[in-house]
Design a protein around this motif. Structure first.
Motif, mmCIF file in Angstrom:
data_model
loop_
_atom_site.group_PDB
_atom_site.id
_atom_site.type_symbol
_atom_site.label_atom_id
_atom_site.label_comp_id
_atom_site.label_asym_id
_atom_site.label_seq_id
_atom_site.Cartn_x
_atom_site.Cartn_y
_atom_site.Cartn_z
ATOM 1 N N ALA A 194 1.133 4.028 -3.029
ATOM 2 C CA ALA A 194 0.916 5.455 -2.808
ATOM 3 C C ALA A 194 2.127 6.261 -3.266
ATOM 4 O O ALA A 194 1.980 7.335 -3.870
ATOM 5 C CB ALA A 194 0.627 5.721 -1.326
ATOM 6 N N ARG A 250 0.833 -1.215 0.000
ATOM 7 C CA ARG A 250 0.000 0.000 0.000
ATOM 8 C C ARG A 250 0.865 1.260 0.000
ATOM 9 O O ARG A 250 0.558 2.227 -0.683
ATOM 10 C CB ARG A 250 -0.923 0.032 1.222
ATOM 11 C CG ARG A 250 -2.033 -0.928 1.125
ATOM 12 C CD ARG A 250 -3.125 -0.354 0.256
ATOM 13 N NE ARG A 250 -4.180 -1.336 0.142
ATOM 14 C CZ ARG A 250 -5.016 -1.388 -0.855
ATOM 15 N NH1 ARG A 250 -4.940 -0.519 -1.816
ATOM 16 N NH2 ARG A 250 -5.936 -2.306 -0.896
ATOM 17 N N VAL A 261 -0.394 11.487 0.515
ATOM 18 C CA VAL A 261 -1.323 10.800 -0.380
ATOM 19 C C VAL A 261 -2.467 10.278 0.475
ATOM 20 O O VAL A 261 -2.249 9.634 1.499
ATOM 21 C CB VAL A 261 -0.625 9.631 -1.122
ATOM 22 C CG1 VAL A 261 -1.640 8.837 -1.942
ATOM 23 C CG2 VAL A 261 0.499 10.154 -2.010
ATOM 24 N N TYR A 262 -3.670 10.590 0.045
ATOM 25 C CA TYR A 262 -4.871 10.093 0.708
ATOM 26 C C TYR A 262 -5.313 8.833 -0.019
ATOM 27 O O TYR A 262 -5.524 8.837 -1.230
ATOM 28 C CB TYR A 262 -5.964 11.159 0.686
ATOM 29 C CG TYR A 262 -7.299 10.712 1.236
ATOM 30 C CD1 TYR A 262 -7.407 10.151 2.500
ATOM 31 C CD2 TYR A 262 -8.462 10.879 0.494
ATOM 32 C CE1 TYR A 262 -8.632 9.749 3.008
ATOM 33 C CE2 TYR A 262 -9.699 10.488 0.998
ATOM 34 C CZ TYR A 262 -9.769 9.928 2.251
ATOM 35 O OH TYR A 262 -10.988 9.535 2.755
ATOM 36 N N ASP A 263 -5.411 7.743 0.712
ATOM 37 C CA ASP A 263 -5.848 6.460 0.176
ATOM 38 C C ASP A 263 -7.221 6.160 0.754
ATOM 39 O O ASP A 263 -7.343 5.747 1.898
ATOM 40 C CB ASP A 263 -4.837 5.363 0.547
ATOM 41 C CG ASP A 263 -5.206 3.999 -0.005
ATOM 42 O OD1 ASP A 263 -6.352 3.816 -0.482
ATOM 43 O OD2 ASP A 263 -4.353 3.096 0.067
ATOM 44 N N LEU A 277 -6.681 6.777 -4.787
ATOM 45 C CA LEU A 277 -5.573 7.613 -4.336
ATOM 46 C C LEU A 277 -5.675 9.038 -4.858
ATOM 47 O O LEU A 277 -6.090 9.270 -5.994
ATOM 48 C CB LEU A 277 -4.242 7.015 -4.808
ATOM 49 C CG LEU A 277 -3.956 5.578 -4.388
ATOM 50 C CD1 LEU A 277 -2.638 5.106 -4.987
ATOM 51 C CD2 LEU A 277 -3.933 5.448 -2.881
ATOM 52 N N SER A 278 -5.262 10.003 -4.011
ATOM 53 C CA SER A 278 -5.137 11.398 -4.436
ATOM 54 C C SER A 278 -4.049 12.061 -3.604
ATOM 55 O O SER A 278 -3.870 11.746 -2.426
ATOM 56 C CB SER A 278 -6.468 12.146 -4.281
ATOM 57 O OG SER A 278 -6.885 12.136 -2.933
#
Length: 140
Positions: free
Chosen positions: A28, A24, A99-101, A106-107
């Motif tokens: 990311a 993960r 990074v927002y998961d 993802l963003s």
């Protein structure tokens, strides 16, 4: 899904050194590298392209995660310092990002205002970095 990460609800906790290869976290980081190159986020990236030769990590440009933090939210925030390398593993530059998961979606939610020096990135990788200044405020 994140059960093998040590988690702390609400706050950031450092990802242990041996977890930097966690799938993960790698996913990311790969996403952040691709986005940073595509948007030319930092000046050292002008000579890079996502189609360059290189990495064994699934992205064409070799990178290594130097430091990583995680925060459990409705998903996971992953704050990282990522060092971009050439094919000989020499540092070309480094940057910090979040990074927002959201369960696989993802963003990038934050970029460090300045690139991270190769010296600092290498100290982080070796576990020798004693933080101060703007980079530490990015992680707090």
């Amino acid at each position: 899904m994140y059960s093998d990460f040590a988690t702390s609800v609400g706050g950031y906790s450092e990802a242990p050194l041996n977890d930097r290869n966690h799938p993960r976290l790698q996913q990311a980081a790969e996403f952040a590298v691709t986005e940073a190159i595509a948007t030319q986020q930092y000046s050292f990236m002008t000579s890079l392209s996502s189609s360059s030769s290189g990495g064994s990590n699934g992205v064409a440009v070799p990178f290594v995660i130097c430091k990583a933090f995680q925060q459990v939210v409705a998903g996971m925030n992953l704050r990282m310092v990522i060092m971009i390398q050439d094919d000989n593993k020499n540092c070309l530059g480094a940057f910090a990002t979040t990074v927002y998961d959201r369960f696989g979606d993802l963003s990038v939610t934050d970029w460090s205002p300045e690139p991270v020096s190769c010296e600092i990135a290498q100290q982080m990788l070796a576990g020798e970095y004693v933080g101060s200044g703007a980079l530490e405020s990015f992680f707090n």
